[in-house]
Scaffold this motif. Sequence first.
Motif, short mmCIF file in Angstrom:
data_model
loop_
_atom_site.label_atom_id
_atom_site.label_comp_id
_atom_site.label_asym_id
_atom_site.label_seq_id
_atom_site.Cartn_x
_atom_site.Cartn_y
_atom_site.Cartn_z
N ILE A 90 -0.04 6.04 4.78
CA ILE A 90 -1.24 5.33 5.20
C ILE A 90 -1.70 5.89 6.54
O ILE A 90 -0.87 6.21 7.40
N THR A 143 4.68 6.59 6.79
CA THR A 143 5.35 6.37 5.51
C THR A 143 6.32 5.22 5.70
O THR A 143 6.55 4.79 6.84
N TYR A 203 0.83 -1.20 0.00
CA TYR A 203 0.00 0.00 0.00
C TYR A 203 0.87 1.25 0.00
O TYR A 203 0.64 2.20 -0.74
N ARG A 248 2.57 2.01 -3.16
CA ARG A 248 1.67 2.60 -4.16
C ARG A 248 1.26 4.02 -3.79
O ARG A 248 1.26 4.92 -4.61
N ASN A 249 0.91 4.24 -2.49
CA ASN A 249 0.28 5.50 -2.11
C ASN A 249 1.19 6.46 -1.33
O ASN A 249 0.79 7.58 -1.05
N GLU A 280 -7.14 3.89 7.09
CA GLU A 280 -6.85 3.18 5.84
C GLU A 280 -6.31 1.78 6.12
O GLU A 280 -6.69 0.81 5.48
#
Length: 633
Positions: free
Chosen positions: A591, A628, A584, A587-588, A595
């Motif tokens: 979090i 992160t 995750y 990709r993003n 989430e």
Amino acid sequence: MDSFIIVGTAGHVDHGKTQLVKALTGVDTDRLKEEQERGISIELGFAPLYLDTGVVAGIVDVPGHERFVKNMLAGAGGVDLVLFVVAADEGVMPQTREHLDILDLLHVQKGIVVLTKTDLVDQDWLQLVQEEVRDLLAGTRFEGAPIIPVSSITGSGLDQLRMVLKQMAAAVQPKPRTGPARLPIDRVFTITGFGTVLTGTLSSGSIHTGDVLAIMPAEVQGRVRSLQVHGKKTEDAQAGQRVAVNLAGVEVGEVERGEVLVTPGAFAPAHRLTTWLHVLKSAPRLLKNWQRMRFHLGAKETLGRLRLLDHDELAPGEDAFVQIELEEPVVAAVHDRFVIRQYSPVTTVGGGEIIEVGGLRHRRFRAEVLERLERKLSGSPFARLGEELQTMRGPVTPGDLSVKSGLSLEETRQFLEEMQEAGDIFLYHLGNETYAVTGALMAAWEQAVEAALQQYHQQFPLRSGFPKEELRSRIFSAIPPRLYQALLDKWAAGGKVALTGQTLSRPGFSAHLTPGQQETCARALTALQAQPFTPPAIEELRTLFGDPELYQYYLLQDNLVKVGEEFYFLKEAVDQAWRLVEEYLTRNGSITVAEARDLLGTSRRYCLPLLEYFDQSRKTRRIGDKRTLYRQK
Ligand SMILES: Nc1nc2c(ncn2[C@@H]2O[C@H](COP(=O)(O)OP(=O)(O)OP(=O)(O)O)[C@@H](O)[C@H]2O)c(=O)[nH]1
Ligand SMILES: [Mg+2]
């Protein structure tokens, strides 16, 4: 090189001891104002006498007054040769007898009778006094000692006295220079600008400037700043010398007469002494068991009670094995001679030899105890050493054994090496200390360890082994940690125990689960696997196991990870959660808790500790309410 002996005076008050020392050395040892005013000696006096044979005699002048016999005792301890003074005009008097008894009990090696004040009597009278003295000496160790008539005022007889003194001095057996230093302290004072000075006769070993020495039993340590022997500065002092030690790091109030300056670690102060006691024929009454007496050893006086080991009570003239329970600890060695005096009125009652220092309390009238004491008393030093080794309940050092057997340190070491070669003992050289362990003791220890492990495994079949430190405090609390570790290593190497990290077990031991226990574990696994990100709380898990031992066992298995304070997660669940979170994040970029909760399909209660766990493991980094990757790719 010069040799050194200690010459003491002895004799009744006013019989001319101090005057004689002055005539021989030129030194007036009555330094105290009170001594000069009253015309008697109170304290010990010291003066060197240089004999032209190269022998230096350190003279210790003692007081004769009956009130100061304890000071006389403090001085008499180190004496090699005594000038036994009897005034020709008065002849034998009470302290003539008492001092003679003390010299005899202390085994002072040699004696010269000096008949003083011969200028005050005629020849016939002198003959009578000589007869009287000869009778007095009969049956003592001074029987047949030379009797020298002198006058310290006219100087007659002094040349002959010097000559006899030289002859006798040459025959004195020197004190052992090897082995630990031991200096019974007879005076303590301060010199402005220098600090504390202690004096005494060095009874064994040697002392060098710079040495660190211990004052026992006070257990104060200090470094030797400077040394004097007979008033002359020197770098080292040997056994047999009168020594003044300037000790850095010690306050004058921390030391008193009767304490002993020793090599640190060489002597353990003891409250209990086992002795061979001789009661003087002149003792005033029967000695009873547990009677309280005054006890004198070296310069030390204390009180103690007598446990009569082989007598109901002791009559004058009798000998006995006696344990003395002292009210203060003393520094003693085997073979030391001591004196006991009645509590009140104060008179000398007896004395003898120390057989055991410290050690066990002996029951009275036990044949095996008495036989052993007999062997220790009469056997050779080597036999005594063997005897000591047999009765010991822990490891001993050569220093210990040397003190207990009366052998020198070198002889003791040699003897121990030989015993090791013969396979009778084990020697461990650890740091700068050596420990001896007898074969019997080693076997007893091995048995105790084996039994303890067996019992432990039986009681806790699910635990991997006995924590090493727990076993130490249970069985080996009295032995040095280094030796304990050496023993464990030996047993592990010999396959007697298995040593894994901090625990010990019997070789080949591993936990075995009963079918019921296996079932419980399987149920726990199912519960943990059912919802990997929503595991049961610790309390639930504990209840599921019921048996705390089994629960502990299960927790120590490496398939569980503690996450936060409340949960154990399966390791595979944590790994899987991390794979999802990592993907995750890749990709993003970041979090939030919400989430992550949705990602793992769990609730905040489980998700938050998981994320914190990742923070702690430096997988993630928290910035505000987001996380992160710890290292941005
Ligand atoms: N005439 C004579 N007097 C002496 C002689 N020796 C000592 N005196 C005297 O006897 C007295 C006592 O002498 P000290 O030497 O002090 O006696 P002491 O034995 O040391 O006495 P304490 O230490 O108190 O036991 C002094 O007055 C001395 O001068 C001697 O050989 N002849
Ligand atoms: Mg005197």
